[in-house]
Design a protein around this motif. Structure first.
Motif, PDB file in Angstrom:
ATOM      1  N   LEU A 169     -63.540 -91.263  46.631  1.00 35.58           N
ATOM      2  CA  LEU A 169     -63.661 -90.025  47.059  1.00 35.58           C
ATOM      3  C   LEU A 169     -64.972 -89.440  47.792  1.00 35.58           C
ATOM      4  O   LEU A 169     -64.984 -88.063  48.738  1.00 35.58           O
ATOM      5  N   ALA A 193     -56.506 -89.781  46.717  1.00 39.52           N
ATOM      6  CA  ALA A 193     -56.596 -89.783  45.444  1.00 39.52           C
ATOM      7  C   ALA A 193     -54.919 -89.194  44.685  1.00 39.52           C
ATOM      8  O   ALA A 193     -54.712 -88.552  45.558  1.00 39.52           O
ATOM      9  N   ALA A 227     -57.101 -84.283  44.558  1.00 39.99           N
ATOM     10  CA  ALA A 227     -56.349 -85.539  44.900  1.00 39.99           C
ATOM     11  C   ALA A 227     -54.696 -84.442  45.382  1.00 39.99           C
ATOM     12  O   ALA A 227     -54.795 -83.348  45.508  1.00 39.99           O
ATOM     13  N   ARG A 228     -54.074 -85.578  45.172  1.00 37.74           N
ATOM     14  CA  ARG A 228     -52.317 -85.566  46.000  1.00 37.74           C
ATOM     15  C   ARG A 228     -51.329 -85.315  44.676  1.00 37.74           C
ATOM     16  O   ARG A 228     -52.098 -86.560  44.049  1.00 37.74           O
ATOM     17  N   ASN A 229     -50.670 -84.728  44.975  1.00 36.58           N
ATOM     18  CA  ASN A 229     -49.616 -85.377  44.180  1.00 36.58           C
ATOM     19  C   ASN A 229     -48.147 -85.665  44.226  1.00 36.58           C
ATOM     20  O   ASN A 229     -47.478 -85.182  44.744  1.00 36.58           O
ATOM     21  N   THR A 250     -54.251 -94.971  43.283  1.00 30.57           N
ATOM     22  CA  THR A 250     -53.218 -94.687  42.455  1.00 30.57           C
ATOM     23  C   THR A 250     -53.979 -93.616  40.906  1.00 30.57           C
ATOM     24  O   THR A 250     -54.398 -95.384  40.479  1.00 30.57           O
ATOM     25  N   ASP A 289     -52.057 -88.848  42.688  1.00 32.24           N
ATOM     26  CA  ASP A 289     -51.710 -88.472  41.216  1.00 32.24           C
ATOM     27  C   ASP A 289     -50.209 -89.043  40.634  1.00 32.24           C
ATOM     28  O   ASP A 289     -49.682 -88.388  41.643  1.00 32.24           O
ATOM     29  N   HIS A 303     -56.262 -83.398  37.446  1.00 29.07           N
ATOM     30  CA  HIS A 303     -55.891 -83.564  38.396  1.00 29.07           C
ATOM     31  C   HIS A 303     -57.251 -84.310  38.506  1.00 29.07           C
ATOM     32  O   HIS A 303     -58.018 -83.262  38.652  1.00 29.07           O
ATOM     33  N   LEU A 304     -57.694 -85.140  39.616  1.00 29.58           N
ATOM     34  CA  LEU A 304     -58.753 -85.586  39.875  1.00 29.58           C
ATOM     35  C   LEU A 304     -59.042 -84.688  41.642  1.00 29.58           C
ATOM     36  O   LEU A 304     -58.315 -84.369  41.485  1.00 29.58           O
ATOM     37  N   THR A 327     -57.159 -89.785  34.097  1.00 29.57           N
ATOM     38  CA  THR A 327     -57.627 -88.669  34.082  1.00 29.57           C
ATOM     39  C   THR A 327     -58.935 -88.907  32.409  1.00 29.57           C
ATOM     40  O   THR A 327     -59.577 -88.320  32.757  1.00 29.57           O
TER      41      THR A 327
END
Lengths: 148, 189
Positions: free
Chosen positions: B89, B96, B113-115, B139, B98, B109-110, B171
């Motif tokens: 990162l 990243a 990150a994208r969900n 992931t 999620d 979330h990190l 997480t």
């Protein structure tokens, strides 16, 4: 009327019995997958998760056979009520914690610990309660009257 | 008599069923052919070597095994540690991802990150194909025993991504290491 109730009792026992057998057999075949599903609820220590993953599927099958065959079926109905109570609490707690997990109800791999499953479980539990009450009444009627 | 909700006979019947299940389950585990005994300890995770992250492409085969007992080779996701995730990162070498639900993502979330919940995977095929194949796709979900990160990783591998990493500690591991989570709804599509 009584015949109709008898038929309904028979039908509920068969439905519950088949649901348990259909739910239990895939988990007997893949206990490791079921252990992951139980572990995902994050409610129990891993040791107990493994014990549950090994025993619960067989218990489901035996309850199913008891309900269908009519042998030990009252005990089976009592366990059914208890198990559905536990399932409803577990799925409800997973939903409240926002966990998007496999409910471990039938085959593994679906993310289905959701409200629909709770409704299904409540309906099945209601059926189990009804047949249990009937079984209890019959059981009490057949009981010999105490001598005093 | 009808007022009692339980009686000794029914209790006995229940007990017989439970005992029967315990005996048969134990016998089945011990005696069925080709069975692997389930361990009472949570499976341990084996992480990838650091050198794998800086190499231009994953090596053909490294002498290591992933968390799932398979050899790590091209076309398979690797499993990375907290330090490795931080490194990826910080150097902007990874996206990243999620894999949890939007609610869980919003709760923490990190960073950056994208969900991408598994259920929505098929809705985002076009976006996924636009992602750079030179970056790692890392992931994750909550951490063991959740498997959404792992499943997503394999799905991405199947879509032709060579650099896919499963951030196994998730997480919970990230937070336990004293690292901050970001809160808030996802803003990307």
């Amino acid at each position: 009327m009584s015949d109709r109730k008898k038929l309904l009792e028979w039908a509920i026992r068969w439905i519950l019995g088949l649901v348990f057998i259909i739910a239990g057999v895939p988990k007997i075949i893949d206990p490791a997958g079921f252990a992951v599903a139980v572990d995902n609820y994050r409610l129990l220590p891993y040791f107990i998760v493994v014990v549950m993953a090994l025993v619960l599927p067989w218990l489901e099958v035996f309850i199913g056979l008891a309900l269908i065959s009519g042998r030990l079926w009252r005990g089976g109905a009592l366990l059914t009520i208890g198990l559905y109570g536990v399932f409803i609490i577990a799925i409800g707690s997973a939903m409240m914690r926002g966990l998007d997990i496999d409910c471990g109800c039938f085959s593994t791999g679906e993310h289905d610990a959701n409200f629909r499953r709770i409704i299904e479980d409540v309906i099945l539990m209601a059926g189990a309660l009804w047949i249990y009450r009937r079984g209890l009444q019959k059981n009490n009627e057949n009981r010999p009257v105490p001598a005093d | 008599m009808g007022k009692y909700w339980i009686n000794a006979k029914i209790m006995r019947e229940s007990l017989v069923l439970v005992v029967l299940a315990v005996i048969v389950a134990a016998a089945f585990q011990l005696f069925r052919p080709n069975s692997e005994l389930l361990s009472f300890d949570r499976p341990q995770i084996t992480f990838a070597a650091d050198s794998l992250l800086t190499a231009p492409l994953p090596a053909i085969s490294i002498d290591d095994s992933s968390a799932f007992g398979q050899a790590v080779a091209i076309g398979e996701p690797i499993v990375i540690t907290i330090e490795q995730m931080q490194y990826l990162l910080e150097t902007d070498a990874a996206i990243a991802l999620d894999a949890r639900s939007p609610q869980e993502f919003a709760a923490g979330h990190l960073p950056g990150a994208r969900n991408l919940p598994l259920e929505e995977l098929y809705e985002h095929e076009e976006t996924i194909q636009k992602w750079s194949k030179n970056k790692w796709l890392a992931t994750y979900c909550d951490g063991p025993p959740c498997d959404q990160g792992e499943v997503l990783a394999w799905e991405l591998t199947g879509r032709g991504f060579d650099r896919v990493a499963i951030f196994a500690p998730g997480t919970m591991g990230w937070q336990a290491a004293g690292l901050p989570l970001q809160k808030g709804e996802r803003v990307h599509e």
